[in-house]
Write a protein that holds these residues in place. Structure first.
Motif, short mmCIF file in Angstrom:
data_model
loop_
_atom_site.label_atom_id
_atom_site.label_comp_id
_atom_site.label_asym_id
_atom_site.label_seq_id
_atom_site.Cartn_x
_atom_site.Cartn_y
_atom_site.Cartn_z
N SER A 135 0.85 -1.19 0.00
CA SER A 135 0.00 0.00 0.00
C SER A 135 0.89 1.24 0.00
CB SER A 135 -0.94 0.00 1.21
OG SER A 135 -0.26 0.51 2.34
N LYS A 157 0.30 7.30 -5.29
CA LYS A 157 -0.94 6.52 -5.46
C LYS A 157 -1.36 6.48 -6.92
CE LYS A 157 -3.20 6.90 -0.99
NZ LYS A 157 -4.21 7.62 -0.20
N LYS A 158 -1.21 7.62 -7.61
CA LYS A 158 -1.57 7.66 -9.04
C LYS A 158 -0.66 6.74 -9.84
CE LYS A 158 -3.30 12.32 -9.59
NZ LYS A 158 -2.74 13.66 -9.76
N LYS A 160 0.94 4.10 -8.82
CA LYS A 160 0.59 2.71 -8.50
C LYS A 160 -0.65 2.28 -9.29
CE LYS A 160 -1.06 0.20 -4.35
NZ LYS A 160 -0.52 -1.14 -4.44
N GLN A 161 -1.61 3.20 -9.40
CA GLN A 161 -2.83 2.88 -10.14
C GLN A 161 -2.53 2.63 -11.63
OE1 GLN A 161 -5.66 6.07 -9.87
NE2 GLN A 161 -7.36 4.80 -10.63
N GLU A 164 -0.91 -0.76 -12.01
CA GLU A 164 -1.75 -1.92 -11.75
C GLU A 164 -2.94 -2.02 -12.69
OE1 GLU A 164 -2.17 -2.20 -7.44
OE2 GLU A 164 0.02 -2.21 -7.25
N GLU A 165 -3.39 -0.85 -13.23
CA GLU A 165 -4.53 -0.93 -14.15
C GLU A 165 -4.10 -0.99 -15.60
OE1 GLU A 165 -7.23 2.22 -13.11
OE2 GLU A 165 -7.57 1.37 -11.11
#
Ligand code: TMP
Ligand code: MG
Length: 214
Positions: A135, A157-158, A160-161, A164-165
């Protein structure tokens, strides 16, 4: 005939432990498997292009986001010949960040994803990618955010997104195997898992040709 080297890549956001694991796998390949190994990292801050990138990351200069993106990509293109030479001479390379970092960090700034990926096409393709993940809050708690430009929770966080996406196991990374590694565990537990994946896969990979990003 000498067997070609493998191109092993570590990807993930800042502070998930990539550099530690690059070192551990490099040691494993040379000391346990007794194979030629070299570790590399991107950005390679030692070249003239890398020095411009370094100044930007340390907040010493500002730059247009797309111009910066192309410099990160150029910093990989200038390493292309030496990467291929190492692999063809039988040296395994363990690499800390590559094209996927380039795309994830720039796309997280809002630059078009396909535009970001386009300048990576044709570069040597990694054979095996370890994506280290935890996380973003836990990564931040690890402290030692060194004050470099991207080390902020919301931006991490962006990134990571996007990984992962849009990158991990997606069609534009076809024929490359991504291994998703839970990085929120003791260092040895993680490195043992990674070493055993390497041990079980490296013979198969050696017999396939070096690919290109497409
Ligand atoms: P490092 O912390 O692994 O030395 O990488 C420096 C920073 O540069 C890190 O925040 C990730 C970022 N980066 C990009 O934005 N684009 C790239 O192409 C690469 C390789 C790294
Ligand atoms: Mg960093």
């Amino acid at each position: 005939m000498i067997k070609r080297g493998l191109f092993i890549l570590f990807e993930g956001v800042d502070r998930v432990g990539k550099s530690t694991q690059v070192q551990a796998l490099t040691n494993h390949i040379s000391n346990v498997q007794k194979l030629q190994t070299k570790s590399l990292r991107f950005p390679d801050r030692t070249t003239p292009i890398g020095q411009i990138i370094n100044q930007y990351l340390q907040n010493a200069t500002n730059m247009d986001d797309r111009a910066l993106h192309l410099l990160f990509s150029s910093n990989r293109w200038e390493a292309r010949d030496s990467i291929l030479e190492l692999l063809n001479n039988g040296t395994n390379i363990v690499v800390d960040r590559y094209s996927y970092s380039g795309v994830a960090y720039s796309a997280a700034k809002g630059i078009d994803f396909d535009w970001c990926y386009a300048c990576e096409k044709g570069l040597p393709k990694p054979d095996l990618i370890f994506y280290l993940t935890m996380s973003s809050e836990d990564a931040t708690k690890r402290g030692e955010y060194g004050g470099e430009r991207y080390e902020k929770l919301d931006f991490q966080k962006k990134i990571k997104q996007i990984y992962e996406e849009k990158l991990v196991d997606q069609p534009n990374s076809k024929q490359t195997t991504w291994k998703i590694i839970n990085a929120n565990r003791p260092i040895d537990e993680i490195s043992n898992e990674i070493s055993s994946i390497f041990d079980s896969e490296f013979k198969n990979i050696q017999s396939s040709p070096i690919g290109k990003l497409e």
